[in-house]
Design an enzyme around this catalytic site. Sequence first.
Site, PDB file in Angstrom:
ATOM      1  CB  CYS A   1      -0.939  -0.007   1.192  1.00  0.00           C
ATOM      2  SG  CYS A   1      -1.699  -1.604   1.459  1.00  0.00           S
TER       3      CYS A   1
ATOM      4  CB  SER B   1      -9.705   2.046   3.026  1.00  0.00           C
ATOM      5  OG  SER B   1      -8.886   0.900   3.058  1.00  0.00           O
TER       6      SER B   1
ATOM      7  CE  LYS C   1     -14.408   4.370   6.804  1.00  0.00           C
ATOM      8  NZ  LYS C   1     -15.089   3.980   5.579  1.00  0.00           N
TER       9      LYS C   1
ATOM     10  CG  HIS D   1      -5.910   2.090   0.224  1.00  0.00           C
ATOM     11  ND1 HIS D   1      -4.752   2.637  -0.277  1.00  0.00           N
ATOM     12  CD2 HIS D   1      -5.516   1.015   0.975  1.00  0.00           C
ATOM     13  CE1 HIS D   1      -3.711   1.915   0.136  1.00  0.00           C
ATOM     14  NE2 HIS D   1      -4.150   0.938   0.891  1.00  0.00           N
TER      15      HIS D   1
END
Lengths: 396, 178
Positions: free
Chosen positions: A83, A208, A333, A337
């Site tokens: 991420c 998210s 969130k 994402h």
Amino acid sequence: MVNAAIVGVGHTKFGRATDKQLQELAWEAIKEALQDAGITQRDVQFVAVGNTGRWSSDPLPAVVISEYSDLCPAGSIRVEAACASGSAAVRAAYQTVASGQADIALAVGVEKMSESTNLQVVEMIGRAGNFFWEFEQFGLTFPGYYAMYATAYLHRYGAKEEDLAAIAVKNHYYADLNPHAHFHKRITIDDVMKSRYVAWPLKLFDCSPQTDGAAAVVIASEKIARKLTDTPVWIRTQAVATGTSNLSKRSNFLSLDSAVKAAEEAYKRAGVERDKAYKYFDVAEVHDCFTIAEILAYEDLGFVERGQGYALAREGETYKGGRIPVNLDGGLKAKGHPIGATGVSMAAELTKQLRQQNPPERQADIKRGWAIAHNIGGTGHYAYITIYTLDKPPTG
Amino acid sequence: MAQTREQIEQMVNQWLKYVEELMKNEGLPIVPEEKTGDPLWVDVREMRLKYLIPVKRIKKFFDGLCEGKIYATRCPVKGIYYFPPQADCPACMDENLEWVEVKGEGEILTFTKINVKPLSFVHYPDYIVAIARMSEGFNVLCWLSTDKPDEVKPGMKVKLVVKRREPEGFFSYYLEPA
């Protein structure tokens, strides 16, 4: 080292882009970034693409995007830091410029998650930790990993699930003001509390979403940056750290060691006092893949003492006008994402914040001209901390 | 929403059949997206992934499970425990690790209950994953099996045991209330 600055940004709408392929989505962000910088593809000497992939069909995204966007034959690389892949792309582009090997480099972050089904994505993200020892036999999911931090945190400090929900409420509030965000719906604590459990104690609204999206930033050397813009946003420093792949190898579940380590290094280089860190920054972007993650970020970055992070959002301290505004774009969130795009999106957002180009309701007051991005890959597996400033770094 | 693996597979197969028919009739594998109606090309190729993972150097661990024992590896020089077990000691730059049976006494550090499961786990009922600190000082992450899930909390005493994972039947390790 040559000083390097962001001189152009581009950002697509985040959401379900079922109408666009990976390279079409990336191009949308790249085009905007090139135009914002006032340059053409011929000026770009290096391209770094942050993309985690697997849920999308192309295994060589940097090449596919370069061809589609007419960026060939500039050198390219696809980077993976889960991420934090977007911040890794910023790092590759930044270091190429800082080392003097290019005057202009492009960092692109893109993810097309909707090419696979929801359950397949749950499976693939769950494997992103330690595949053999934690996924293969025990079926951990991404919410599951963070849920274990939430359980430990709530138990240790007596915080409540409602305190986690306050993060979601804040980030949905700001996402509603951000046209690029995935969700445009303000929510209440009650909405979060009524949503179903995904990995106890985390509920659907603590998480998210699976999102498609792209962002791009143009990074230029000092010499070129000065010619292109009056407001270059300097990359003051970027520090990185790595956590263990097995969660079981961690000593505690109240903090992400990698984030603490990367922040410590970044603060040392930039001359930031950790216990007063919030005073140094006008605005922060932190990695809130889950509500608990934003609370850990407050504490890991030294914005508040250990065990007190859960009260910040509830008390309005991380809203605009508070102690330190955090995620005024809606965060992971509620902005969404798209894994590889997130770090570049943070860079683009902070550039716009420092240039004061956001609508007033979600524009931080820029006094000192410093901003910080906290981008985490996996569950503290990778930590990337980047400090952006309006004033030029002292050395160069 | 489909609950079992069979139901999901049935749904997928039905859908693939529909795409196949569509391809024959219309000449293209293009379907409208469920919510937006956006045209989507359905991948004609399918890739099945099943990894082949070497366990030669930690085979003792799996042999142990078959005998109801759980092993860690330990560095004979520095006393460092490795769990999950590994064959190399990066601290000593050596591979002289010894196999030691785990005592199996521990305390819960944290846990979660997985409600939304990965596709390859949907056939199990919701499961509790816990991390326990063992008396030797290292941690173990695995499923926690208990009749009283509401009583699980950090600090709870647990023991580590070997059981078969059903329905597959392979040996695995579990935490249980002590």
